[in-house]
Design a protein around this motif. Structure first.
Motif, PDB file in Angstrom:
ATOM      1  N   LYS A   1       0.680  -1.052   0.115  1.00  0.00           N
ATOM      2  CA  LYS A   1       0.214  -0.069   0.090  1.00  0.00           C
ATOM      3  C   LYS A   1       0.703   1.316  -0.058  1.00  0.00           C
TER       4      LYS A   1
ATOM      5  N   SER B   1      -6.520  -1.141  -2.543  1.00  0.00           N
ATOM      6  CA  SER B   1      -6.927  -1.908  -1.333  1.00  0.00           C
ATOM      7  C   SER B   1      -6.141  -3.331  -1.467  1.00  0.00           C
TER       8      SER B   1
ATOM      9  N   GLU C   1      -5.867  -7.162   0.697  1.00  0.00           N
ATOM     10  CA  GLU C   1      -6.255  -8.249   1.610  1.00  0.00           C
ATOM     11  C   GLU C   1      -5.289  -9.363   1.477  1.00  0.00           C
TER      12      GLU C   1
END
Length: 199
Positions: free
Chosen positions: A62, A73, A75
């Motif tokens: 990020k 984004s 994850e």
């Protein structure tokens, strides 16, 4: 993250290995504090697990991409010993690059950053907007088609050079096919899978 304190770093490491039931070779830790007084000495280490590594990798991605003007984004999920990180942004084609080259470079940079931080190599796999999953499906189709050709002609076939994770997909999808054996050949970016016929 867990913290261990003992008289020396070596003792703290040994204590951590005993409690976590792992060898020193795969223990991921950093020295938090080391005191060497005349009458008293102590050492404290922070020991990291896969969740800590995944969290660091996500933040690294990020921040790195934000510095380049790309907001993403990201994850992570941990499957077996692989940390899989899915990235999404308004610039997915740019992050993937031609034939996935930019994504591959970002994957290598992330692995290097993690190795540098945790002093241990971790298997990290980045994907952008499902690109890798689609690529794996295509790679499997190509590999199965080539394997059927090898069975028919009994002539070895060498596939185009692939990344390590794509080669793993080929080895995995052909591992149970009768009369077929796979092996990786070549070095670096030229490394490819050769599909061979066996009796």
């Amino acid at each position: 993250m867990k913290t261990f304190t003992a008289k020396t770093i070596e003792e703290a490491v040994a204590e951590a290995c005993a409690e976590l039931n792992v060898s020193e070779k795969i223990l991921s830790y950093e020295v938090k504090e080391e005191k060497k007084g005349l009458f008293k000495k102590s050492a404290t280490i922070n020991v990291f697990d896969k969740d800590d590594v995944a969290e660091y990798a996500v933040e690294y991605i990020k921040k790195s991409l934000y510095a380049l003007g790309v907001q993403v984004s990201a994850e992570s999920v941990i499957e077996e010993d692989i940390i899989k990180i899915t990235i999404d942004s308004d610039h997915n084609p740019i992050l993937i690059g031609r034939n996935g080259k930019t994504l591959q470079a970002l994957n290598e940079l992330t692995k290097l950053a993690v190795s540098n931080k945790f002093r241990h190599r971790h298997r990290i796999l980045l994907d952008v907007g499902g690109y890798k999953e689609d690529k794996y499906s295509r790679v499997e189709r190509i590999a199965r088609r080539a394997a059927r050709e090898v069975i028919k002609t009994k002539v070895d076939v060498q596939l185009d050079p692939m990344t390590p994770d794509e080669r793993r997909v080929v080895h995995g999808c052909l591992s149970k096919m009768e009369h077929i054996k796979t092996e990786s050949t070549g070095e670096g970016p030229s490394r490819a899978v050769c599909i061979k016929y066996v009796d």
